[in-house]
Design an enzyme around this catalytic site. Structure first.
Site, short mmCIF file in Angstrom:
data_model
loop_
_atom_site.label_atom_id
_atom_site.label_comp_id
_atom_site.label_asym_id
_atom_site.label_seq_id
_atom_site.Cartn_x
_atom_site.Cartn_y
_atom_site.Cartn_z
N TYR A 52 1.73 -4.63 -15.18
CA TYR A 52 0.81 -3.53 -15.50
C TYR A 52 1.54 -2.19 -15.54
O TYR A 52 2.30 -1.84 -14.63
CB TYR A 52 -0.32 -3.44 -14.46
N HIS A 82 -2.34 12.51 -19.80
CA HIS A 82 -3.01 12.66 -18.51
C HIS A 82 -2.91 14.08 -17.94
O HIS A 82 -3.53 14.38 -16.92
CB HIS A 82 -2.43 11.67 -17.50
N ASN A 194 0.67 8.02 -10.15
CA ASN A 194 -0.21 7.19 -9.33
C ASN A 194 0.04 7.50 -7.86
O ASN A 194 0.96 6.94 -7.25
CB ASN A 194 0.08 5.72 -9.60
N TYR A 277 -25.77 30.32 23.86
CA TYR A 277 -24.90 29.18 23.57
C TYR A 277 -23.60 29.60 22.86
O TYR A 277 -22.55 28.99 23.07
CB TYR A 277 -25.62 28.16 22.68
N ARG A 280 -21.54 30.61 25.86
CA ARG A 280 -21.44 29.61 26.91
C ARG A 280 -20.82 28.30 26.42
O ARG A 280 -20.14 27.60 27.16
CB ARG A 280 -22.85 29.33 27.46
N PHE A 326 -3.45 3.80 -4.40
CA PHE A 326 -3.68 5.16 -4.90
C PHE A 326 -5.07 5.69 -4.55
O PHE A 326 -5.37 6.85 -4.78
CB PHE A 326 -3.55 5.16 -6.44
N GLU A 411 -12.25 1.64 -13.69
CA GLU A 411 -12.04 2.39 -12.43
C GLU A 411 -13.41 2.89 -11.97
O GLU A 411 -13.79 4.03 -12.18
CB GLU A 411 -11.04 3.51 -12.68
#
Length: 511
Positions: A52, A82, A194, A277, A280, A326, A411
């Protein structure tokens, strides 16, 4: 000098390289490991094995076989297609961290790249060449594809970088440094993008900034306690030991140490029996915020030494395995958890600001004004703090619960971890401003009480902060004060006061 082995990088190492420009080198034994891994890839290509992303397409195109003569072009096309990041670029620090972390992942020798490619990362780090990487566009699974593609462009001599403080074409920076771009071979483009290095780099910077801000917030909260004549009994160690949370115990110890010689704190029953609070419960709330930080630290320390690309090459077993390292879910969860700690750090600080400025809650001048009525004093500073806190609540929504399928549903589950990390960093910027506002108000309050009565540590911190922001004698444009003090808090190195606190032996062991 930081030596990369692939498995021993620490957060302190990252800090030294990213913020101190520490030199980076490869360990002597890793080059051969990387070379052997690459030889396995070459052998499998010669044997015509289908792998792949090496001789197939990507994502939904994983069933498309690529001819041998197109394998190098496949990797270049991957980077070009990309590189779809958008928005403002990451800071130089984050870009630098991404270079370091990606190099450390490749060093381990499971990615099938040549040693020359890893050396390119080291050369860029040591020369101070930082790729311009847009912040937005990553889904946090299949790795940080878009951000890492912009990083990869710079290694190829394309895109833009920042060099010596100036943004320029990468080719121009390489000419000035005497470096040359690299040409990708089979598998190498995929190995570059990746991974989880964008979200992890942002996460590391967020961790370092939050650690500093937590220490600062404790010191500022101690000053607020003086300004409001807070009851010191609430920090008694017996009280905190019986609950047992270590971080809570240590916050209380540090507050007590800071205020040990203060003449402005009170005992229960002297002025009132109990504080609100937000005073404290400082140890309980800040202690819990420390817990979110330590959880994030644990996951980041693992991830900065992780192999997160796909597929991975196991030379000794002579196998290539496609998997999902990934996927950014561990970091996505860690960043979303960290966001809760950041949100509450700001939340409780804003409540203390309200107690400092509200005349119905204290005996100080209304809104700490030098001339109440004619001058508004700190009235609208509390508005700004409230606005920032409210914005944090929106950003604190967990990014990791969202997922949008991509690549034609191949994906189909993603982490959104980079969004979580970016929001954490954004929340820290908001929170730092809230803490700065609290410090302005606390300094004004202790002046009214008498700074000669302050604890020695808070008085020293008061004097340092007063060199940045003067006392409020009349109304002025307070935005300038807030921004200047915020910048001081961000840039402040560990102060002598903080070193003194740390020497008290009450730092949590993980820090």
């Amino acid at each position: 000098m930081v030596i990369l082995t692939g498995s021993a990088l620490t957060l302190q190492d990252v800090k030294q390289v990213v913020f101190k420009n520490e030199e980076v080198r490869l360990a002597t034994d890793v080059v051969e490991r990387i070379r052997m891994n690459r030889e396995t890839v070459e052998q499998m290509l010669a044997e015509k094995k289908t792998m792949y992303g090496i001789n197939t397409g990507f994502g939904k195109f994983s069933d498309v076989i690529i001819e041998d003569h197109d394998l190098d072009e496949l990797q270049l096309n991957l980077i070009h297609s990309h590189a779809c990041g958008v928005g403002e670029p990451f800071s130089e620090h984050i870009s630098r961290a991404m270079l370091l972390l990606r190099a450390n992942a490749l060093v381990q020798g499971y990615s099938g790249v040549r040693p020359e490619l890893v050396k390119q990362f080291i050369d860029y780090l040591n020369a101070g060449i930082h790729p311009v990487i847009p912040q937005q566009g990553s889904l946090g699974a299949s790795g940080d594809l878009a951000p890492l593609s912009h990083l990869a462009l710079a290694l190829l001599g394309e895109g833009r970088v920042v060099y010596k403080g100036n943004q320029m074409d990468t080719e121009q920076a390489l000419d000035q440094c005497g470096l040359t771009p690299i040409t990708l071979k089979a598998k190498e483009g995929l190995a570059l993008i990746n991974g989880t290095q964008a979200m992890t780099a942002v996460g590391v910077v967020a961790y370092l900034e939050m650690e500093k801000l937590l220490h600062q917030s404790e010191l500022i909260a101690a000053m607020t306690l003086e300004g409001l004549q807070g009851i010191i009994d609430a920090f008694d160690p017996d009280l905190h030991h019986v609950r047992g949370h270590q971080e809570q115990i240590e916050v209380a110890k540090r507050i007590l140490q800071v205020l040990q010689d203060s003449k402005l704190t009170t005992k229960q029953g002297e002025l009132r029996v109990q504080d609100a609070y937000s005073l404290r419960c400082i140890p309980q709330v800040l202690g819990a915020s420390w817990q979110t930080l330590y959880y994030a630290k644990e996951k980041l320390e693992t991830e900065i030494n992780a192999v997160t690309d796909n597929p991975l090459i196991f030379s000794e077993e002579n196998k290539v395995i496609s998997g999902g390292n990934f996927h950014g879910q561990p970091i996505a969860f860690a960043m979303d958890f960290l966001k809760l700690g950041i949100a509450e750090l700001a939340n409780i600080s804003e409540r203390r600001i309200e107690r400092l400025v509200n005349p119905q809650l204290n005996d100080l001048p209304a809104f700490l004004s030098p001339n109440p009525g004619l001058e508004s004093g700190a009235m609208i500073m509390q508005y700004s703090a409230a606005s920032l806190v409210s914005e944090n609540k929106t950003l604190a929504h967990p990014a990791s619960v969202d997922s949008i399928p991509s690549s034609a549903n191949q994906e189909d589950h993603v982490s959104m971890g980079t969004i979580a990390a970016r929001h954490a960093l954004q929340m820290l910027e908001n929170t730092r401003r809230v803490i700065a506002i609290e410090l302005i108000c606390a300094m004004q309050a202790v002046e009214y009480r008498g700074i000669y009565k302050m604890a020695s540590m808070t008085h020293a911190y008061y004097q340092q902060a007063r060199t940045i922001v003067p006392s409020i004698r009349k109304d002025r444009v307070f935005s300038t004060d807030i921004e200047q003090l915020t910048k001081w808090l961000k840039d402040e190195e560990e102060s002598d006061i903080q070193k003194q606190i740390n020497k008290g032996g009450i730092m949590y062991e993980q820090s």
